[in-house]
Design an enzyme around this catalytic site. Sequence first.
Site, short mmCIF file in Angstrom:
data_model
loop_
_atom_site.label_atom_id
_atom_site.label_comp_id
_atom_site.label_asym_id
_atom_site.label_seq_id
_atom_site.Cartn_x
_atom_site.Cartn_y
_atom_site.Cartn_z
N GLU A 378 1.17 34.77 58.57
CA GLU A 378 0.89 35.45 57.30
C GLU A 378 2.07 35.38 56.34
O GLU A 378 1.90 35.10 55.15
CB GLU A 378 0.51 36.92 57.57
CG GLU A 378 -0.88 37.13 58.13
CD GLU A 378 -0.99 36.83 59.61
OE1 GLU A 378 -2.12 36.74 60.13
OE2 GLU A 378 0.08 36.70 60.27
N GLN A 400 -7.06 36.90 57.26
CA GLN A 400 -8.25 36.96 58.09
C GLN A 400 -8.81 38.38 58.12
O GLN A 400 -10.03 38.58 58.04
CB GLN A 400 -7.90 36.47 59.50
CG GLN A 400 -9.11 36.09 60.32
CD GLN A 400 -8.71 35.36 61.58
OE1 GLN A 400 -8.24 35.98 62.54
NE2 GLN A 400 -8.88 34.04 61.60
N PHE A 401 -7.93 39.35 58.24
CA PHE A 401 -8.26 40.77 58.07
C PHE A 401 -7.12 41.39 57.27
O PHE A 401 -5.96 41.00 57.43
CB PHE A 401 -8.39 41.48 59.42
CG PHE A 401 -9.60 41.06 60.22
CD1 PHE A 401 -10.79 41.77 60.13
CD2 PHE A 401 -9.54 39.96 61.06
CE1 PHE A 401 -11.91 41.39 60.87
CE2 PHE A 401 -10.65 39.56 61.79
CZ PHE A 401 -11.84 40.28 61.69
N ALA A 402 -7.45 42.35 56.43
CA ALA A 402 -6.43 43.00 55.61
C ALA A 402 -5.33 43.61 56.47
O ALA A 402 -4.17 43.68 56.05
CB ALA A 402 -7.06 44.07 54.73
N PHE A 404 -3.78 42.39 58.84
CA PHE A 404 -2.74 41.43 59.21
C PHE A 404 -1.75 41.16 58.09
O PHE A 404 -0.75 40.47 58.30
CB PHE A 404 -3.38 40.12 59.66
CG PHE A 404 -4.31 40.26 60.84
CD1 PHE A 404 -4.22 41.36 61.69
CD2 PHE A 404 -5.27 39.30 61.11
CE1 PHE A 404 -5.08 41.50 62.77
CE2 PHE A 404 -6.13 39.43 62.19
CZ PHE A 404 -6.03 40.53 63.02
N ILE A 405 -2.01 41.71 56.90
CA ILE A 405 -1.06 41.50 55.81
C ILE A 405 0.27 42.18 56.11
O ILE A 405 1.29 41.86 55.50
CB ILE A 405 -1.66 42.00 54.48
CG1 ILE A 405 -0.97 41.31 53.30
CG2 ILE A 405 -1.58 43.51 54.37
CD1 ILE A 405 -1.64 41.55 51.96
N HIS A 445 -8.49 46.25 62.91
CA HIS A 445 -9.40 45.42 62.10
C HIS A 445 -10.21 46.28 61.14
O HIS A 445 -11.24 45.82 60.63
CB HIS A 445 -10.36 44.62 62.99
CG HIS A 445 -9.70 43.59 63.84
ND1 HIS A 445 -9.01 43.91 64.99
CD2 HIS A 445 -9.62 42.24 63.72
CE1 HIS A 445 -8.54 42.81 65.54
NE2 HIS A 445 -8.89 41.78 64.79
#
Length: 641
Positions: A378, A400-402, A404-405, A445
């Site tokens: 990321e 991919q999912f918020a 993971f930001i 998630h």
Amino acid sequence: MLPRLIEERMLTLLRQNKISKWFSGIGQEAISVGSTLSLKDDDYILPMHRNLGVFTTRGIPLYTLFTQLFGKRDGFTGGHDRSFHFGTTEHRIFGMISHLGSTMPVADGIALAAKLRNQNRVALSFCGDGATSEGDFHEALNLAAVWKLPVIFMIENNGYGLSTPSSEQFACENIADRAVGYGMESMIIDGNDFFEVQEAVSKARKMATSGKPVLIEAKTFRMRGHEEASGTFYVPDLLFEKWSERDPIKRYEEWMLNENKLSYDEMISIRKELKSSFKDDLERALEAEEPAFDEQNELERAGLKPQPQPKSNGQKHESSEKRIIDAVHLAQKQAFTEDDTFVMLGQDIAEYGGVFKASEGFVDLFGKERIRNTPIIESGAIGAAIGLAVEGFKPVVEMQFADFISCGYNQVVNNLSKGRYRWMPNLNVTIRAPHGGGVGAGPFHSQCNENWFMQLPGLRVLVPSNVEDAQNMLYTALYDENPVLFFEHKKLYRSIKEITPDHCSFTDLEKAAVLREGKDATIVTFGYGVVWAREIANEYEKQGVSLEIVDLRSLAPIDWKTVIDSVRKTGRVLLLQENSEILGPMSELSAGITEKAFELLDAPVIRCSSLNTPVPFNKNLETGYLANHRLKEQLEKLLKF
């Protein structure tokens, strides 16, 4: 010799309290100067603390350089950042930040821009031995190797990360040994030998432009402290004795004498000439004006550039039923078709089409050069996007999912959002982030983390709640010259449908929407909260209670006028968010309404939020966690006050 003489003068000024801090590169000049001379003028360089020789060799105007180092008005950052924390696109230099290693993924993006344009250019990124332990170092090397980018990574291994010796930083014998793990070429060189540096960088440049990125470890030594205040008491005297004999300038002078290139007297003359060459610029910079504080100017510098303006070409377009995921797909497809400077980066976005299929079929339409699978990096992906944007591309990064930001948080907070405030050009970077709960996906998630970014000036935070907004807000964001975080609710992707035009158009990104007129109370919300607000408004309408619904759409900036106008109309306001209560977006709304509209209120501002816990996995637990579980209770409290 020029950077050495400038440094010696700066050290005198430091002792005189005329500058606040200095990071010395004395003893390491051969790396900066040799590397810069071995590159083409249009190659990019990403320097660090000890690379004054990069700036002098690239011909940076010395007056502007000195005013930058003194924090004066005429410096590259106008006093907004210090020392070597600046860059200049004119001279193809990208400036560092204090978070070491963070510009290394940016070098990947700059190198990718050159590769996409078939230009014979490279990016050379410097870092010290300490920064090689940072995650960005590893993400940058891996990405460069996987994408076969024209990039060179130069490690100045001076044996210490501030005071920590190499033996306590890494267990491998040489840092360059790590390159084999990434499938990269590597070299180990004597960083105090000017000719060896030139030979290595020239060779590395040829390899990099042929698709073989190179890691160079330059063995050198720092003759002064990490910065002057830290001193050198932790370094054995024997090391200073050893490396003083290997001083790069001393060795070069010995070579010139032995080869009869210059006499001793001629070298003394050159030293005097160089010393006087920057005297006037330095004295002028010392007397230069300090930046004057002007609140409006400061806010404008840190704030947003104007958004793309809504317009109509008068054409009629067909309409069809769409879901939000279809709208997101359409917005990207249209933009990528119109403008080939759009490039998409993300995990599993190419052949797989993304985990939510937001880019399904794009690799067939636009090719793998523009629809690029990344490793799981990321921070590396966002850093590369910054590099692409500096070079005029419009990168789109899919998280991919918020959730993971968080792994790319530093790039967003310290590199991306502060860019224009510091020195950078406009950065057209769009980060798409599927967020939200209600789908039984558990703590990692399901988060709504848009509030993490609301406090960052220079960054838009957008959250659509319906199909038309999703397609037009995303389409506008893609062309916006500001960095944009675009949050898309996973549960909304396929749960609502609308008939919308099959062609996207620009919309006002900063305007909230009054979705439902009412007179008894206002519900201010956004994203999935709009669904809950509509449901309860329909329920209360049957009881004769008229609720107004304001959809914020944008969390940064906030459309205060629309919010306050609604409060003026109803006198009561419920702030509804899926986020947990503590420091969620509605904390800011509550504070703002209290400050701006206290006299308009007939009741206290009431918040309705999810529990202050992580998002649970079990559906029963998640149902109780979510804000709508408490919505009726909070609304009754408001209406009965």
